[in-house]
Scaffold this motif. Sequence first.
Motif, short mmCIF file in Angstrom:
data_model
loop_
_atom_site.label_atom_id
_atom_site.label_comp_id
_atom_site.label_asym_id
_atom_site.label_seq_id
_atom_site.Cartn_x
_atom_site.Cartn_y
_atom_site.Cartn_z
N GLN A 6 0.84 -1.20 0.00
CA GLN A 6 0.00 0.00 0.00
C GLN A 6 0.88 1.26 0.00
OE1 GLN A 6 -2.10 1.61 3.64
NE2 GLN A 6 -3.85 0.74 2.52
N ARG A 10 0.91 4.16 -3.00
CA ARG A 10 0.64 5.56 -2.71
C ARG A 10 1.84 6.44 -3.07
NH1 ARG A 10 -3.31 5.65 2.59
NH2 ARG A 10 -4.78 4.14 1.73
N CYS A 14 1.75 9.49 -5.87
CA CYS A 14 2.15 10.83 -5.42
C CYS A 14 3.37 11.32 -6.19
CB CYS A 14 2.43 10.83 -3.91
SG CYS A 14 0.95 10.65 -2.88
N ASP A 46 -5.24 14.80 -2.44
CA ASP A 46 -4.76 13.57 -1.80
C ASP A 46 -3.35 13.22 -2.27
OD1 ASP A 46 -7.20 12.47 -0.32
OD2 ASP A 46 -8.02 12.78 -2.32
N LEU A 47 -3.05 13.54 -3.52
CA LEU A 47 -1.76 13.16 -4.12
C LEU A 47 -0.66 14.18 -3.85
CD1 LEU A 47 -3.26 12.05 -7.52
CD2 LEU A 47 -2.34 10.54 -5.76
N ALA A 53 -0.90 11.17 2.54
CA ALA A 53 -1.37 10.03 1.74
C ALA A 53 -1.00 8.71 2.40
CB ALA A 53 -0.78 10.10 0.34
N ASN A 66 -11.38 5.58 -2.32
CA ASN A 66 -9.93 5.55 -2.11
C ASN A 66 -9.28 5.94 -3.44
OD1 ASN A 66 -7.22 4.72 -2.09
ND2 ASN A 66 -7.64 3.08 -0.64
N PHE A 68 -6.27 6.05 -4.43
CA PHE A 68 -5.16 5.20 -4.84
C PHE A 68 -5.67 3.89 -5.43
CE2 PHE A 68 -3.76 8.11 -1.57
CZ PHE A 68 -2.74 8.74 -2.25
#
Length: 143
Positions: A6, A10, A14, A46-47, A53, A66, A68
């Motif tokens: 995860q 992410r 990003c 979010d990114l 994140a 979500n 991602f």
Amino acid sequence: MFAPSQHEVRQFFCEAYRKHRDGSPLTPIEAIAADWIAEHPEYHGDLADLDAALAASYEVEEGRTNPFLHLAMHLSISEQIGIDQPRGIKQAYELLAHKLGSAHDAQHEVMECLGEMIWASQRSGQPPDGEAYIDCVRRRATR
């Protein structure tokens, strides 16, 4: 098989977003990701903050997508279409995109089918059924 954590997923999205914003060179897979990120400006916040994140939790009960997972599904579907794996997904997707008049909308429909296939596989303990997945996409293209 590539199975990123995860954290790695992410970080990847990003970083692709940062590089895209900065005009830095992107790897081919980052370029595909950046295209999908551009299609989803609602995820840019979010990114933009890697630390936030990495710490974020996206619970179903919160009613928030979500970003991602959503972007990873876009990326997975793009890769599947690019190599036509499972065999027939490219044609089924193209039919659906033509019907809907939108590649993006077609990807969201395919996402539903992909999610159903994964859910059925997890529930049954059986391997994912690629034929059922493609049939689902074809049904959406022909209804």
